[in-house]
Design a protein around this motif. Structure first.
Motif, PDB file in Angstrom:
ATOM      1  N   THR A 240      58.882  70.845  24.475  1.00 58.04           N
ATOM      2  CA  THR A 240      58.543  69.945  23.716  1.00 58.04           C
ATOM      3  C   THR A 240      59.585  71.086  22.166  1.00 58.04           C
ATOM      4  O   THR A 240      59.224  72.486  22.311  1.00 58.04           O
TER       5      THR A 240
ATOM      6  N   ARG B 291      56.933  70.363  17.934  1.00 54.15           N
ATOM      7  CA  ARG B 291      56.185  71.230  18.442  1.00 54.15           C
ATOM      8  C   ARG B 291      55.080  71.607  16.922  1.00 54.15           C
ATOM      9  O   ARG B 291      54.259  71.262  16.252  1.00 54.15           O
TER      10      ARG B 291
ATOM     11  N   SER C 223      55.596  70.000  14.414  1.00 51.92           N
ATOM     12  CA  SER C 223      55.292  68.395  12.966  1.00 51.92           C
ATOM     13  C   SER C 223      53.932  68.739  14.034  1.00 51.92           C
ATOM     14  O   SER C 223      53.118  67.748  12.856  1.00 51.92           O
ATOM     15  N   LEU C 224      53.668  68.365  15.124  1.00 48.71           N
ATOM     16  CA  LEU C 224      52.594  67.697  15.315  1.00 48.71           C
ATOM     17  C   LEU C 224      50.821  68.945  15.505  1.00 48.71           C
ATOM     18  O   LEU C 224      50.528  68.205  15.094  1.00 48.71           O
TER      19      LEU C 224
ATOM     20  N   ASP D 137      51.795  65.735  28.070  1.00 46.04           N
ATOM     21  CA  ASP D 137      53.415  65.072  27.674  1.00 46.04           C
ATOM     22  C   ASP D 137      54.568  64.698  29.478  1.00 46.04           C
ATOM     23  O   ASP D 137      54.421  66.091  29.743  1.00 46.04           O
TER      24      ASP D 137
ATOM     25  N   VAL E  26      46.160  64.443  22.508  1.00 47.64           N
ATOM     26  CA  VAL E  26      47.874  64.095  22.181  1.00 47.64           C
ATOM     27  C   VAL E  26      48.789  63.577  23.225  1.00 47.64           C
ATOM     28  O   VAL E  26      49.206  64.453  23.687  1.00 47.64           O
TER      29      VAL E  26
ATOM     30  N   GLU F 207      52.616  62.478  24.674  1.00 47.86           N
ATOM     31  CA  GLU F 207      54.036  61.967  23.415  1.00 47.86           C
ATOM     32  C   GLU F 207      54.606  61.497  25.128  1.00 47.86           C
ATOM     33  O   GLU F 207      54.069  61.773  26.341  1.00 47.86           O
TER      34      GLU F 207
ATOM     35  N   ARG G 208      53.600  58.969  15.322  1.00 54.87           N
ATOM     36  CA  ARG G 208      54.750  59.262  15.315  1.00 54.87           C
ATOM     37  C   ARG G 208      55.689  59.158  15.625  1.00 54.87           C
ATOM     38  O   ARG G 208      55.560  59.574  16.739  1.00 54.87           O
TER      39      ARG G 208
ATOM     40  N   TYR H 107      58.981  61.761  16.035  1.00 56.07           N
ATOM     41  CA  TYR H 107      60.393  62.895  16.587  1.00 56.07           C
ATOM     42  C   TYR H 107      61.238  62.775  17.213  1.00 56.07           C
ATOM     43  O   TYR H 107      61.136  62.898  18.007  1.00 56.07           O
TER      44      TYR H 107
ATOM     45  N   ALA I  89      54.577  60.837  19.325  1.00 49.33           N
ATOM     46  CA  ALA I  89      53.472  60.867  19.020  1.00 49.33           C
ATOM     47  C   ALA I  89      52.366  60.014  19.886  1.00 49.33           C
ATOM     48  O   ALA I  89      52.302  59.506  18.443  1.00 49.33           O
TER      49      ALA I  89
ATOM     50  N   VAL J 150      48.374  59.632  18.968  1.00 47.57           N
ATOM     51  CA  VAL J 150      47.030  60.378  19.049  1.00 47.57           C
ATOM     52  C   VAL J 150      45.527  60.060  19.042  1.00 47.57           C
ATOM     53  O   VAL J 150      45.526  58.553  18.931  1.00 47.57           O
TER      54      VAL J 150
END
Length: 185
Positions: free
Chosen positions: A28, A33, A35-36, A125, A153, A155, A172, A174, A179, A181
């Motif tokens: 990531t 990262r 932003s998360l 992830d 979370v 990804e 979200r 990116y 991502a 949640v």
């Protein structure tokens, strides 16, 4: 790569180099990262880091779990089975001198051992497009790794649907990373 905030803010992590494309090692980025973690720590989800037990599935370099430790998590369990990833992860744990707050499980993230210490925050992830996220989440829940109310979370390259036993909270995008949640029931 570096730690974005917290106790280890600005500390560099082990250089990934070319990574391991065959093993789908795709760390990531610092920007994603940041932003998360800003989203997670922005108050909407309370303070998900303070004293948290973290599970980092498909940990790779460990950047997500290490960032959580830097921001106040008590412990992180990292799960990965890639040789290159494990080498980078162990190097990062040494660099940050945090072995006493970590555990590394060398295993496929879809086949976890049982635990009696569930986690409050889960990073998921998986390699993009391999449909491993659902399997890993199901395995983690069945083995006792996910506490009721835990934040997840996830990804992936596309938005993910909440599996049974999880409620969607946010999604979200990116760049090429989506991502999702979730909250465990």
């Amino acid at each position: 790569m570096r730690i974005i905030a917290g106790d280890w803010r600005g500390r560099p992590l082990t250089a990934v180099g070319k990574g391991d494309p065959r093993a789908h090692l795709r760390p990531t980025t610092d920007r994603v990262r940041e932003s998360l973690f800003n989203m997670l720590g922005g108050g909407r989800f309370g303070d998900p880091f303070d004293g948290a037990r973290v599970l980092d599935l498909f940990a790779g370099t460990g950047a997500l779990g290490l960032e959580a430790l830097s921001r106040g998590a008590a412990h992180c369990t990292f799960v990965d089975d890639g040789r290159k990833a494990l080498s980078l992860l162990r190097g990062n744990i040494r660099l940050l001198d945090c072995a006493d707050r970590t555990r590394v499980i060398t295993r496929d993230a879809t086949r976890l051992p049982d635990t009696d210490t569930p986690c409050d925050l889960v990073f998921l992830d998986p390699p993009y497009g391999k449909h491993l996220g659902d399997k890993a989440l199901t395995a983690a829940r069945a083995a006792g790794w996910i506490a009721p109310g835990a934040l997840v979370v996830w990804e992936e390259s596309t938005p993910q649907e909440a599996p049974t036993g999880f409620a969607p909270l946010d999604q979200r995008r990116y760049g090429d990373t989506h991502a999702t949640v979730l909250r465990a029931d």
